[in-house]
Design a protein around this motif. Structure first.
Motif, PDB file in Angstrom:
ATOM      1  N   THR A  43       0.848  -1.188   0.000  1.00  0.00           N
ATOM      2  CA  THR A  43       0.000   0.000   0.000  1.00  0.00           C
ATOM      3  C   THR A  43       0.888   1.243   0.000  1.00  0.00           C
ATOM      4  O   THR A  43       2.091   1.138   0.278  1.00  0.00           O
ATOM      5  N   ASN A  52      -2.451  -9.678  -6.623  1.00  0.00           N
ATOM      6  CA  ASN A  52      -3.788 -10.007  -7.075  1.00  0.00           C
ATOM      7  C   ASN A  52      -4.047  -9.267  -8.378  1.00  0.00           C
ATOM      8  O   ASN A  52      -3.909  -8.040  -8.434  1.00  0.00           O
ATOM      9  N   GLU A  54      -6.689  -8.406  -9.681  1.00  0.00           N
ATOM     10  CA  GLU A  54      -7.743  -7.410  -9.530  1.00  0.00           C
ATOM     11  C   GLU A  54      -7.191  -6.055  -9.109  1.00  0.00           C
ATOM     12  O   GLU A  54      -7.839  -5.022  -9.279  1.00  0.00           O
ATOM     13  N   ASN A  55      -5.963  -6.022  -8.572  1.00  0.00           N
ATOM     14  CA  ASN A  55      -5.322  -4.772  -8.151  1.00  0.00           C
ATOM     15  C   ASN A  55      -4.445  -4.170  -9.242  1.00  0.00           C
ATOM     16  O   ASN A  55      -3.764  -3.178  -9.009  1.00  0.00           O
TER      17      ASN A  55
END
Length: 57
Positions: A43, A52, A54-55
């Motif tokens: 982060t 992932n 999706e990120n």
């Protein structure tokens, strides 16, 4: 633990810009480059996250 699959990924450092409210901040971020997509591995404040798709950016 055991390796299930060896992924053809590359570790890269990117200067990532994020919006925090009405401000923009940037910081160096460790990412993986996989299938021509960039996936952050932490982060903006440095906490690790799972790789992932999706990120992906």
């Amino acid at each position: 633990m055991k390796i299930l699959e060896l992924l053809d990924a590359q570790l890269v450092l990117v200067d990532l810009e994020v919006n925090l409210g009405d401000q923009k901040q940037n910081s160096p971020t460790l990412c993986a480059k996989y299938n021509e997509k960039i996936i952050p591995l932490n982060t903006p404040d440095g906490r690790p996250i799972l790789m992932n798709l999706e990120n992906a950016l």
